[in-house]
Write a protein that holds these residues in place. Structure first.
Motif, PDB file in Angstrom:
ATOM      1  N   TRP A  87       0.829  -1.206   0.000  1.00  0.00           N
ATOM      2  CA  TRP A  87       0.000   0.000   0.000  1.00  0.00           C
ATOM      3  C   TRP A  87       0.863   1.254   0.000  1.00  0.00           C
ATOM      4  N   THR A 131      -0.097  -5.624  -2.903  1.00  0.00           N
ATOM      5  CA  THR A 131      -0.988  -5.738  -1.750  1.00  0.00           C
ATOM      6  C   THR A 131      -1.953  -6.908  -1.931  1.00  0.00           C
ATOM      7  N   SER A 135      -2.223 -10.164   0.461  1.00  0.00           N
ATOM      8  CA  SER A 135      -3.446 -10.545   1.182  1.00  0.00           C
ATOM      9  C   SER A 135      -3.886 -11.952   0.773  1.00  0.00           C
TER      10      SER A 135
END
Length: 139
Positions: A87, A131, A135
């Protein structure tokens, strides 16, 4: 019950490192890391490539470009410790897009705007990809 003298030898830590080593070996992540590094390097030298090195925006591009390149090096070398920082690359990209209008005394020319917008958009996309891969690897 086994005791471990060092935390690095704990089975959970070793399993986590093995998992992140597997994730970081994926071609998609390696491509994103390499492109993020190149994007950061271009952002750092863009004032001299595009020709706005006398502009206060040059300092912003140099600093954020170096930061993005260092972040990409972190993705490549110690992914298990930097996987959650994709991020930041997206944030640097967003700053790059808006910086021609935000930096004081920056004369925003067409070349400056196009260079920063394209470079920033690439950084945002790569940051979001990193990101998303991070995840996905946690689940």
């Amino acid at each position: 019950m086994a005791t471990h003298t060092r935390i690095e030898e704990h089975p959970d830590i070793m399993a986590m490192r093995a998992h992140y080593a597997e994730v970081s070996a994926r071609p998609q992540l390696q491509a994103a890391e390499g492109l993020t590094l190149l994007t950061g390097l271009y952002l750092a030298i863009s004032p001299w490539v595009v020709g706005f090195n006398g502009n206060p925006l040059a300092v912003s591009n140099l600093v954020t470009g170096i930061a993005l390149a260092v972040l990409a090096l972190g993705f490549g070398s110690v992914y298990e410790r930097t996987f959650g920082m994709g991020w930041v690359a997206a944030g640097i990209g967003a700053w790059t897009i808006v910086s021609p209008w935000v930096v004081q005394h920056a004369s925003a020319t067409t070349g400056t705007i196009v260079s920063n917008t394209v470079t920033g958009a690439v950084a945002v996309i790569l940051g979001l990809m990193t990101t998303a891969m991070a995840s996905r690897s946690r689940t």
